[in-house]
Design a protein around this motif. Structure first.
Motif, PDB file in Angstrom:
ATOM      1  N   PRO A 198      40.258 -27.117   3.185  1.00  0.00           N
ATOM      2  CA  PRO A 198      38.966 -27.701   2.811  1.00  0.00           C
ATOM      3  C   PRO A 198      38.574 -28.920   3.628  1.00  0.00           C
ATOM      4  O   PRO A 198      37.422 -29.026   4.065  1.00  0.00           O
ATOM      5  CB  PRO A 198      39.147 -28.055   1.331  1.00  0.00           C
ATOM      6  CG  PRO A 198      40.607 -28.141   1.114  1.00  0.00           C
ATOM      7  CD  PRO A 198      41.209 -27.139   2.058  1.00  0.00           C
ATOM      8  N   GLY A 199      39.532 -29.841   3.876  1.00  0.00           N
ATOM      9  CA  GLY A 199      39.183 -31.044   4.619  1.00  0.00           C
ATOM     10  C   GLY A 199      37.925 -31.689   4.069  1.00  0.00           C
ATOM     11  O   GLY A 199      37.780 -31.867   2.857  1.00  0.00           O
ATOM     12  N   GLU A 200      37.002 -32.012   4.956  1.00  0.00           N
ATOM     13  CA  GLU A 200      35.725 -32.595   4.540  1.00  0.00           C
ATOM     14  C   GLU A 200      34.620 -31.551   4.464  1.00  0.00           C
ATOM     15  O   GLU A 200      33.463 -31.891   4.222  1.00  0.00           O
ATOM     16  CB  GLU A 200      35.335 -33.715   5.509  1.00  0.00           C
ATOM     17  CG  GLU A 200      36.318 -34.888   5.508  1.00  0.00           C
ATOM     18  CD  GLU A 200      35.898 -35.987   6.462  1.00  0.00           C
ATOM     19  OE1 GLU A 200      34.868 -35.821   7.147  1.00  0.00           O
ATOM     20  OE2 GLU A 200      36.597 -37.012   6.518  1.00  0.00           O
ATOM     21  N   SER A 201      34.972 -30.276   4.669  1.00  0.00           N
ATOM     22  CA  SER A 201      33.955 -29.207   4.638  1.00  0.00           C
ATOM     23  C   SER A 201      34.454 -28.015   3.828  1.00  0.00           C
ATOM     24  O   SER A 201      34.689 -26.934   4.387  1.00  0.00           O
ATOM     25  CB  SER A 201      33.593 -28.775   6.066  1.00  0.00           C
ATOM     26  OG  SER A 201      34.777 -28.449   6.796  1.00  0.00           O
ATOM     27  N   PRO A 202      34.620 -28.181   2.520  1.00  0.00           N
ATOM     28  CA  PRO A 202      35.165 -27.108   1.682  1.00  0.00           C
ATOM     29  C   PRO A 202      34.298 -25.851   1.630  1.00  0.00           C
ATOM     30  O   PRO A 202      34.791 -24.789   1.248  1.00  0.00           O
ATOM     31  CB  PRO A 202      35.243 -27.756   0.290  1.00  0.00           C
ATOM     32  CG  PRO A 202      35.171 -29.220   0.525  1.00  0.00           C
ATOM     33  CD  PRO A 202      34.356 -29.406   1.751  1.00  0.00           C
ATOM     34  N   HIS A 203      33.025 -25.972   1.999  1.00  0.00           N
ATOM     35  CA  HIS A 203      32.134 -24.811   1.962  1.00  0.00           C
ATOM     36  C   HIS A 203      32.445 -23.829   3.094  1.00  0.00           C
ATOM     37  O   HIS A 203      31.997 -22.673   3.053  1.00  0.00           O
ATOM     38  CB  HIS A 203      30.678 -25.251   2.051  1.00  0.00           C
ATOM     39  CG  HIS A 203      30.341 -26.003   3.298  1.00  0.00           C
ATOM     40  ND1 HIS A 203      30.853 -27.252   3.582  1.00  0.00           N
ATOM     41  CD2 HIS A 203      29.529 -25.685   4.362  1.00  0.00           C
ATOM     42  CE1 HIS A 203      30.380 -27.671   4.741  1.00  0.00           C
ATOM     43  NE2 HIS A 203      29.594 -26.738   5.233  1.00  0.00           N
ATOM     44  N   LEU A 204      33.205 -24.263   4.096  1.00  0.00           N
ATOM     45  CA  LEU A 204      33.637 -23.378   5.177  1.00  0.00           C
ATOM     46  C   LEU A 204      35.037 -22.874   4.850  1.00  0.00           C
ATOM     47  O   LEU A 204      36.008 -23.627   4.948  1.00  0.00           O
ATOM     48  CB  LEU A 204      33.622 -24.121   6.511  1.00  0.00           C
ATOM     49  CG  LEU A 204      32.287 -24.738   6.918  1.00  0.00           C
ATOM     50  CD1 LEU A 204      32.426 -25.523   8.216  1.00  0.00           C
ATOM     51  CD2 LEU A 204      31.214 -23.656   7.054  1.00  0.00           C
ATOM     52  N   GLU A 205      35.146 -21.606   4.462  1.00  0.00           N
ATOM     53  CA  GLU A 205      36.403 -21.087   3.936  1.00  0.00           C
ATOM     54  C   GLU A 205      37.122 -20.123   4.869  1.00  0.00           C
ATOM     55  O   GLU A 205      38.332 -19.942   4.751  1.00  0.00           O
ATOM     56  CB  GLU A 205      36.151 -20.390   2.587  1.00  0.00           C
ATOM     57  CG  GLU A 205      35.583 -21.325   1.531  1.00  0.00           C
ATOM     58  CD  GLU A 205      35.331 -20.623   0.217  1.00  0.00           C
ATOM     59  OE1 GLU A 205      35.576 -19.396   0.131  1.00  0.00           O
ATOM     60  OE2 GLU A 205      34.890 -21.295  -0.728  1.00  0.00           O
ATOM     61  N   HIS A 206      36.390 -19.479   5.776  1.00  0.00           N
ATOM     62  CA  HIS A 206      36.978 -18.434   6.615  1.00  0.00           C
ATOM     63  C   HIS A 206      36.561 -18.595   8.074  1.00  0.00           C
ATOM     64  O   HIS A 206      35.463 -19.080   8.361  1.00  0.00           O
ATOM     65  CB  HIS A 206      36.553 -17.041   6.128  1.00  0.00           C
ATOM     66  CG  HIS A 206      36.753 -16.812   4.673  1.00  0.00           C
ATOM     67  ND1 HIS A 206      35.731 -16.928   3.764  1.00  0.00           N
ATOM     68  CD2 HIS A 206      37.868 -16.491   3.974  1.00  0.00           C
ATOM     69  CE1 HIS A 206      36.206 -16.679   2.548  1.00  0.00           C
ATOM     70  NE2 HIS A 206      37.492 -16.417   2.654  1.00  0.00           N
ATOM     71  N   ASP A 207      37.415 -18.157   8.962  1.00  0.00           N
ATOM     72  CA  ASP A 207      37.095 -18.135  10.382  1.00  0.00           C
ATOM     73  C   ASP A 207      36.288 -16.872  10.671  1.00  0.00           C
ATOM     74  O   ASP A 207      36.815 -15.869  11.169  1.00  0.00           O
ATOM     75  CB  ASP A 207      38.375 -18.162  11.221  1.00  0.00           C
ATOM     76  CG  ASP A 207      38.098 -18.095  12.718  1.00  0.00           C
ATOM     77  OD1 ASP A 207      36.929 -18.314  13.116  1.00  0.00           O
ATOM     78  OD2 ASP A 207      39.028 -17.817  13.490  1.00  0.00           O
ATOM     79  N   LEU A 208      35.014 -16.933  10.351  1.00  0.00           N
ATOM     80  CA  LEU A 208      34.110 -15.808  10.549  1.00  0.00           C
ATOM     81  C   LEU A 208      32.877 -16.285  11.309  1.00  0.00           C
ATOM     82  O   LEU A 208      32.287 -17.316  10.971  1.00  0.00           O
ATOM     83  CB  LEU A 208      33.657 -15.230   9.199  1.00  0.00           C
ATOM     84  CG  LEU A 208      34.564 -14.223   8.506  1.00  0.00           C
ATOM     85  CD1 LEU A 208      34.024 -13.920   7.122  1.00  0.00           C
ATOM     86  CD2 LEU A 208      34.672 -12.938   9.315  1.00  0.00           C
ATOM     87  N   LYS A 209      32.491 -15.518  12.307  1.00  0.00           N
ATOM     88  CA  LYS A 209      31.271 -15.823  13.050  1.00  0.00           C
ATOM     89  C   LYS A 209      30.115 -15.028  12.445  1.00  0.00           C
ATOM     90  O   LYS A 209      30.331 -14.028  11.747  1.00  0.00           O
ATOM     91  CB  LYS A 209      31.468 -15.476  14.528  1.00  0.00           C
ATOM     92  CG  LYS A 209      32.579 -16.292  15.182  1.00  0.00           C
ATOM     93  CD  LYS A 209      32.822 -15.871  16.617  1.00  0.00           C
ATOM     94  CE  LYS A 209      33.963 -16.687  17.224  1.00  0.00           C
ATOM     95  NZ  LYS A 209      34.267 -16.284  18.624  1.00  0.00           N
ATOM     96  N   PRO A 210      28.860 -15.456  12.686  1.00  0.00           N
ATOM     97  CA  PRO A 210      27.712 -14.749  12.094  1.00  0.00           C
ATOM     98  C   PRO A 210      27.736 -13.258  12.400  1.00  0.00           C
ATOM     99  O   PRO A 210      27.891 -12.853  13.556  1.00  0.00           O
ATOM    100  CB  PRO A 210      26.505 -15.440  12.750  1.00  0.00           C
ATOM    101  CG  PRO A 210      26.990 -16.817  13.061  1.00  0.00           C
ATOM    102  CD  PRO A 210      28.439 -16.648  13.447  1.00  0.00           C
ATOM    103  N   GLY A 211      27.609 -12.462  11.353  1.00  0.00           N
ATOM    104  CA  GLY A 211      27.554 -11.017  11.519  1.00  0.00           C
ATOM    105  C   GLY A 211      28.891 -10.327  11.606  1.00  0.00           C
ATOM    106  O   GLY A 211      28.956  -9.091  11.600  1.00  0.00           O
ATOM    107  N   GLU A 212      29.995 -11.072  11.712  1.00  0.00           N
ATOM    108  CA  GLU A 212      31.309 -10.431  11.789  1.00  0.00           C
ATOM    109  C   GLU A 212      31.671  -9.771  10.466  1.00  0.00           C
ATOM    110  O   GLU A 212      31.427 -10.312   9.387  1.00  0.00           O
ATOM    111  CB  GLU A 212      32.391 -11.435  12.178  1.00  0.00           C
ATOM    112  CG  GLU A 212      32.442 -11.723  13.661  1.00  0.00           C
ATOM    113  CD  GLU A 212      33.668 -12.517  14.065  1.00  0.00           C
ATOM    114  OE1 GLU A 212      34.167 -12.302  15.193  1.00  0.00           O
ATOM    115  OE2 GLU A 212      34.124 -13.364  13.271  1.00  0.00           O
TER     116      GLU A 212
END
Length: 332
Positions: A198-212
């Motif tokens: 989570p760090g300071e950006s818990p809303h980013l959960e996965h290493d996914l690029k747009p459309g992947e």
């Protein structure tokens, strides 16, 4: 639930292209996505149904690799004879999850993308402070009832626990997530890099690029995978998330007494599936007996931090790891 547009994808490229548009989400089994929409957490403008795409539900087991299509059902994977034989930890982690009805609907890809069961995250009406939902709004769980929250990988922005079981087993055995983008390009990501702290950006959960889109999961077959086990300790015997869990595997030397290889990943205690590499390294070359296991697995909670109500997890986790290893090694 908000109004939304429904689209049925005709191909992988079509699905990825549509999903890359703002406000779009993939729909497979729907057991997570629809649930979050009912809670008011997710409000997609459109759902792209991928359940009719061909070739994404295949399960292949070879002497060196297991490949599981993203649209394979949890129940199908759990019951697959080759997986039960070559990778019992994968089967056990799936049939110990959710209910039979959910396992018959939920897909492997959807399972990997499931989101936290944090009460504060899932109730936007009662709790406005949630950095996963609304970055910068705060974390109501830190000073709330946090018995079921994480003790490892937490930050001042989020202590929400990763709730799944299958990804814990995959983490122990270096699984790769196979992704495809709108241009048809394939990318493979080690599962330990797929889930983000989570760090300071818990809303980013996965290493996914747009459309992947997740198309498959690949697991290397190693001797420790054949001698593996998933132990899940919870408040009740079924349909409950883990208070602490362990996915383990062990390979012994020819003497049958010394650890050659060992794999350990913990669930129910971290913001992501937690690989216990320090414990693994300390166990290699040591005698495989209960006394040694209990001594070394004591560090499985190293670095853990209680938020008030969840300090029991710090004590529980090493005991779960030891019990799982003893079972995998045929001692108990």
């Amino acid at each position: 639930m908000n109004d939304f547009e429904y689209l049925r994808a005709e191909s992988l490229q079509n699905a990825s292209g549509e999903q890359s548009r703002d406000g779009s989400r993939f729909l497979a089994g729907g057991t997570t996505q629809v649930d979050l929409m009912k809670c008011g957490v997710e409000k997609p403008a459109r759902l792209i149904d991928i359940t009719f795409l061909p070739g994404l539900s295949d399960i292949t087991v070879t002497p060196h690799l297991i490949r599981i299509g993203a649209l394979a059902k949890m129940s199908q994977v759990a019951a697959h004879p080759g997986i039960k034989r070559s990778a019992p930890v994968l089967s056990e982690s799936l049939w110990r999850a959710a209910s039979a009805q959910l396992r018959n609907m939920a897909t492997i890809g959807g399972n990997l993308m499931q989101r936290t069961r944090c009460t504060y995250f899932r109730d936007p009406v009662a709790y406005s402070a949630c950095n996963k939902r609304t970055p910068g709004s705060g974390c109501a769980a830190i000073h709330g009832n946090n018995r079921n929250h994480a003790v490892l990988g937490i930050s001042d922005s989020c202590i929400a626990i990763y709730p799944g079981d299958f990804a814990v087993a995959l983490t122990a055995f270096d699984a790769r997530i196979v992704l495809q983008d709108p241009d048809g390009q394939i990318r493979r990501v080690n599962i330990r890099e797929f889930y983000l702290l989570p760090g300071e950006s818990p809303h980013l959960e996965h290493d996914l690029k747009p459309g992947e889109l997740i198309t498959a999961v690949e697991i290397p077959v190693v001797p420790a995978l054949i001698h593996s086990h998933y132990l899940k300790v919870r408040d009740r015997a079924s349909y409950e998330f883990a208070a602490a869990s362990a996915a383990v595997g062990v390979e012994l030397e020819a003497d049958g007494k010394t650890v050659r290889d060992v794999r350990i990943a913990m669930g129910g205690i971290g913001t992501v599936p937690w690989r216990a590499t320090d414990v693994e390294n300390q166990l290699k070359g040591k005698a495989f007996d209960e006394e040694t296991l209990r001594l070394i697995t004591a560090v499985v909670s190293q670095g853990a931090r209680s938020s008030g109500h969840n300090d029991f997890k710090i004590t529980l986790a090493p005991r779960v790891a030891t019990r799982a290893l003893l079972t995998a090694g045929g001692i108990s």
